[in-house]
Design a protein around this motif. Structure first.
Motif, mmCIF file in Angstrom:
data_model
loop_
_atom_site.group_PDB
_atom_site.id
_atom_site.type_symbol
_atom_site.label_atom_id
_atom_site.label_comp_id
_atom_site.label_asym_id
_atom_site.label_seq_id
_atom_site.Cartn_x
_atom_site.Cartn_y
_atom_site.Cartn_z
ATOM 1 N N ILE A 37 -78.209 -20.096 -53.771
ATOM 2 C CA ILE A 37 -77.000 -20.026 -52.941
ATOM 3 C C ILE A 37 -76.917 -21.251 -52.040
ATOM 4 N N TYR A 38 -78.041 -21.652 -51.464
ATOM 5 C CA TYR A 38 -78.080 -22.844 -50.617
ATOM 6 C C TYR A 38 -77.666 -24.084 -51.409
ATOM 7 N N LEU A 39 -78.196 -24.247 -52.618
ATOM 8 C CA LEU A 39 -77.831 -25.404 -53.442
ATOM 9 C C LEU A 39 -76.347 -25.394 -53.790
ATOM 10 N N TRP A 40 -75.792 -24.230 -54.081
ATOM 11 C CA TRP A 40 -74.367 -24.127 -54.409
ATOM 12 C C TRP A 40 -73.522 -24.518 -53.193
ATOM 13 N N VAL A 41 -73.882 -24.023 -52.011
ATOM 14 C CA VAL A 41 -73.116 -24.349 -50.802
ATOM 15 C C VAL A 41 -73.189 -25.843 -50.510
ATOM 16 N N VAL A 42 -74.362 -26.444 -50.630
ATOM 17 C CA VAL A 42 -74.503 -27.886 -50.392
ATOM 18 C C VAL A 42 -73.651 -28.673 -51.381
ATOM 19 N N ASP A 43 -73.639 -28.260 -52.645
ATOM 20 C CA ASP A 43 -72.822 -28.936 -53.652
ATOM 21 C C ASP A 43 -71.339 -28.827 -53.313
ATOM 22 N N GLU A 44 -70.894 -27.656 -52.890
ATOM 23 C CA GLU A 44 -69.484 -27.470 -52.549
ATOM 24 C C GLU A 44 -69.082 -28.304 -51.328
ATOM 25 N N LEU A 45 -69.976 -28.476 -50.397
ATOM 26 C CA LEU A 45 -69.651 -29.209 -49.169
ATOM 27 C C LEU A 45 -69.796 -30.716 -49.309
ATOM 28 N N THR A 46 -70.495 -31.189 -50.331
ATOM 29 C CA THR A 46 -70.760 -32.631 -50.438
ATOM 30 C C THR A 46 -70.278 -33.250 -51.739
ATOM 31 N N HIS A 47 -69.486 -32.544 -52.548
ATOM 32 C CA HIS A 47 -69.108 -33.097 -53.850
ATOM 33 C C HIS A 47 -68.221 -34.330 -53.742
ATOM 34 N N ASP A 49 -68.466 -36.637 -51.173
ATOM 35 C CA ASP A 49 -69.060 -37.624 -50.275
ATOM 36 C C ASP A 49 -69.232 -38.990 -50.922
ATOM 37 N N CYS A 50 -69.198 -39.056 -52.235
ATOM 38 C CA CYS A 50 -69.395 -40.339 -52.909
ATOM 39 C C CYS A 50 -68.146 -41.221 -52.861
ATOM 40 N N PHE A 51 -67.015 -40.658 -52.427
ATOM 41 C CA PHE A 51 -65.777 -41.427 -52.366
ATOM 42 C C PHE A 51 -65.518 -41.918 -50.947
ATOM 43 N N ARG A 52 -64.944 -43.103 -50.840
ATOM 44 C CA ARG A 52 -64.553 -43.631 -49.548
ATOM 45 C C ARG A 52 -63.501 -42.685 -48.962
ATOM 46 N N ASP A 53 -63.627 -42.314 -47.711
ATOM 47 C CA ASP A 53 -62.724 -41.373 -47.033
ATOM 48 C C ASP A 53 -62.650 -40.032 -47.761
ATOM 49 N N GLY A 54 -63.762 -39.599 -48.323
ATOM 50 C CA GLY A 54 -63.802 -38.328 -49.047
ATOM 51 C C GLY A 54 -63.457 -37.130 -48.180
ATOM 52 N N ASN A 55 -63.701 -37.245 -46.879
ATOM 53 C CA ASN A 55 -63.379 -36.136 -45.977
ATOM 54 C C ASN A 55 -61.875 -36.010 -45.732
ATOM 55 N N ARG A 56 -61.086 -36.964 -46.208
ATOM 56 C CA ARG A 56 -59.629 -36.912 -46.036
ATOM 57 C C ARG A 56 -58.903 -36.592 -47.337
ATOM 58 N N ILE A 57 -59.649 -36.320 -48.402
ATOM 59 C CA ILE A 57 -59.052 -36.003 -49.699
ATOM 60 C C ILE A 57 -59.041 -34.488 -49.875
ATOM 61 N N TYR A 58 -57.885 -33.958 -50.226
ATOM 62 C CA TYR A 58 -57.736 -32.525 -50.464
ATOM 63 C C TYR A 58 -57.181 -32.303 -51.859
ATOM 64 N N ARG A 59 -57.595 -31.221 -52.463
ATOM 65 C CA ARG A 59 -57.132 -30.886 -53.808
ATOM 66 C C ARG A 59 -56.188 -29.695 -53.706
ATOM 67 N N VAL A 60 -55.034 -29.825 -54.334
ATOM 68 C CA VAL A 60 -54.058 -28.747 -54.357
ATOM 69 C C VAL A 60 -54.222 -28.009 -55.683
ATOM 70 N N PHE A 125 -54.216 -43.355 -58.154
ATOM 71 C CA PHE A 125 -55.508 -42.682 -58.365
ATOM 72 C C PHE A 125 -56.677 -43.510 -57.850
ATOM 73 N N PHE A 126 -56.701 -44.810 -58.160
ATOM 74 C CA PHE A 126 -57.834 -45.644 -57.778
ATOM 75 C C PHE A 126 -57.810 -46.042 -56.305
ATOM 76 N N ARG A 127 -56.749 -45.710 -55.584
ATOM 77 C CA ARG A 127 -56.770 -45.869 -54.130
ATOM 78 C C ARG A 127 -57.557 -44.726 -53.485
ATOM 79 N N PHE A 128 -57.565 -43.584 -54.134
ATOM 80 C CA PHE A 128 -58.270 -42.408 -53.615
ATOM 81 C C PHE A 128 -59.736 -42.400 -54.034
ATOM 82 N N PHE A 129 -59.955 -42.618 -55.309
ATOM 83 C CA PHE A 129 -61.286 -42.460 -55.884
ATOM 84 C C PHE A 129 -61.874 -43.812 -56.233
ATOM 85 N N THR A 130 -63.029 -44.094 -55.686
ATOM 86 C CA THR A 130 -63.661 -45.405 -55.842
ATOM 87 C C THR A 130 -64.702 -45.362 -56.955
#
Length: 166
Positions: A37-47, A49-60, A125-130
């Motif tokens: 469960i801990y590994l799943w939560v960490v994966d969901e919260l950090t998937h 993080d590899c993108f620039r400004d990843g904390n500002r990207i939302y998926r609809v 697309f490439f402005r969002f995902f690096t």
């Protein structure tokens, strides 16, 4: 003192082997479940993080009710929503559309066959995902509808050798 505790624990385990085995098995299963469960939560919260400004990207996502009454979640939305988001929601800075295609089979000139999944994206697309680009300019993907971006893995399967230029 620690030696005494270990001696007592071993005596109790020997005296009641079945009871101790059940307790240890429950303890191990509980720890395993908690760790997974801990590994799943960490994966969901950090998937992202590899993108620039990843904390500002939302998926609809789209929620739709199937004929049987089951509610399904899907990442597929109409492309026109990106324009709607930009125009009607001032808090949305930009939007991109991703359409997942089907798996297709391809054959190289030397007869090697492989399958790949197509994914259609728009020019933003490439402005969002690096993603790392080995060769070519991803900003020019929309210059011609026939332009494609190929992953390094697929290029290797086709036998191409990227030059390493950006």
């Amino acid at each position: 003192m620690l030696r005494h505790y270990i001696k007592v624990a071993l005596r109790l385990i020997r005296r009641s082997l079945l009871f101790s085995s059940i307790n240890l098995m429950g303890f191990v299963l509980g720890l395993t479940a908690a760790f997974l469960i801990y590994l799943w939560v960490v994966d969901e919260l950090t998937h992202d993080d590899c993108f620039r400004d990843g904390n500002r990207i939302y998926r609809v996502t789209e929620l739709r009710r199937e004929a049987g009454g089951e509610i399904k979640e899907s990442p597929r939305l109409p492309r026109t929503l990106t324009t709607t988001f930009r125009q009607k929601f001032p808090q949305v800075e930009d939007a991109t559309a991703i359409k997942y295609g089907d798996r297709h089979s391809y054959e190289t000139e030397d007869g090697k066959k492989m399958t790949a999944t197509e994914t259609y994206v728009d020019s933003t697309f490439f402005r969002f995902f690096t993603f790392p680009v080995v060769e070519g300019n991803p900003q020019r993907i929309n210059d011609n509808p026939g332009n494609v971006v190929v992953s390094t893995e697929l290029a290797r399967k086709f036998g191409a050798r990227p030059s390493g230029r950006s």
